[in-house]
Design an enzyme around this catalytic site. Structure first.
Site, PDB file in Angstrom:
ATOM      1  CG  HIS A  74      -0.371   0.335   2.513  1.00 43.46           C
ATOM      2  ND1 HIS A  74       0.046  -0.611   3.419  1.00 43.46           N
ATOM      3  CD2 HIS A  74      -0.114   1.527   3.088  1.00 43.46           C
ATOM      4  CE1 HIS A  74       0.530  -0.012   4.494  1.00 43.46           C
ATOM      5  NE2 HIS A  74       0.449   1.288   4.322  1.00 43.46           N
ATOM      6  CG  ASP A 122       0.041  -3.974   2.758  1.00 43.36           C
ATOM      7  OD1 ASP A 122       0.555  -3.489   1.727  1.00 43.36           O
ATOM      8  OD2 ASP A 122      -0.289  -3.276   3.739  1.00 43.36           O
ATOM      9  N   GLY A 214       2.934   6.601   8.443  1.00 42.83           N
ATOM     10  CA  GLY A 214       4.350   6.840   8.175  1.00 42.83           C
ATOM     11  C   GLY A 214       5.230   5.685   8.595  1.00 42.83           C
ATOM     12  CB  SER A 216       2.810   2.068   6.093  1.00 40.50           C
ATOM     13  OG  SER A 216       1.585   2.321   6.723  1.00 40.50           O
ATOM     14  N   GLY A 217       5.110  -0.226   6.071  1.00 41.02           N
ATOM     15  CA  GLY A 217       6.186  -0.806   5.291  1.00 41.02           C
ATOM     16  C   GLY A 217       7.435  -1.130   6.088  1.00 41.02           C
TER      17      GLY A 217
END
Length: 277
Positions: A74, A122, A214, A216-217
């Site tokens: 995402h 994801d 922020g 995320s990942g």
């Protein structure tokens, strides 16, 4: 054939020194999110998107090979231009440890669907245009064994430059926080995440500490029995109401559920490891 690749990758990654930061993370005083010890998570990267003539932090990610970064699906939007910054700690100043790399190739999991986040998958891989220089500030995290499941309460740490709290400011310095693992049988209860959390995900936290926008990942860093740090999860989602909602732990894509998928996409990571050793 793929199992041979997995075995060789794990063996050569061990030689290369994955998950062994020169600067040891401070794991003794973590209650809520705090500034991380500079460069103690050397595989943490800042994924930055170009707006106009400038780049801005948008997501985290994990260096898992000399030219490969693991992040969330995402975090990637078609048409956007990205770069990766490694060796970063304080975004408010140039510290001399930063290394900037362009992205040569982006591979988003083919079953990732932004309209159905709870379906999972994801995940994205970013191939860098050239390898960074490995040093005290830049290193690789270890990948877990396929299908590995962590026990309830395993202490893991989230790291990132995400909002300090819901709608709050983004920090300049890399943050870290302790997030104990919440086993799937608990996280999937109706008063927790219910059917929204799949077996290919891993939950951690669920109290006053959580990931936020922020983050995320970025990685869920977990210490293995061999003393090395493994990226057991990729930060995926939190509650849409507030980041730190009770019984709504941060949900990560469980890395160990996608090891085969990851290796199919970058067998040359294994080849690179062999070449340098």
């Amino acid at each position: 054939m793929l199992q041979t690749f997995i075995l060789l990758l794990l063996q050569t990654a061990y030689v290369f020194g994955c998950g062994t930061p020169t600067v040891k993370p401070d794991t003794n005083r973590i209650v809520n999110g705090v500034d991380a010890r500079p460069h103690s998570w050397p595989w943490q990267i800042s994924l930055q998107v170009k707006h106009g003539s400038r780049y801005h932090h948008t997501c985290g990610g994990t260096l898992i090979g000399p030219r490969w970064v693991l992040t969330a699906g995402h975090c990637i939007w078609p048409g956007d231009v990205y770069r990766v910054v490694l060796g970063e700690h304080d975004m408010s100043q140039q510290e001399g440890t930063e290394q900037i790399r362009d992205i040569l190739r982006i591979i988003v999991h083919p079953k990732w669907d932004i309209d159905h986040v709870a379906n999972g998958n994801d995940l994205a891989l970013l191939k860098l245009d050239k390898s960074p220089i490995m040093n005290d500030s830049v290193g690789v995290a270890c990948l877990p064994e396929a299908a590995e499941i962590l026990t309830h309460g395993t202490p893991c740490y989230i790291s990132g430059w995400g909002n300090l709290y819901t709608h709050g400011p983004m920090p300049d310095k890399l943050q870290q926080a302790l997030l104990p693992v919440v086993e799937h049988s608990v996280c999937s209860r109706s008063d927790w995440w219910g059917i929204n959390v799949k077996s290919t995900m891993i939950c951690a936290g669920g109290d006053i500490v959580a990931g936020c926008n922020g983050d995320s990942g970025g990685p869920l860093n977990c210490l293995g029995q061999d003393g090395r740090w493994y990226v057991q999860g990729v930060t995926s989602f939190v509650s849409s109401r507030v980041c730190n909602e009770v019984k709504k732990p941060t949900v990560f894509t469980r890395t160990s559920a996608f090891i085969d998928c990851i290796l199919k996409n970058y067998e040359n990571v294994m080849i690179y490891y062999i070449q340098i050793n």
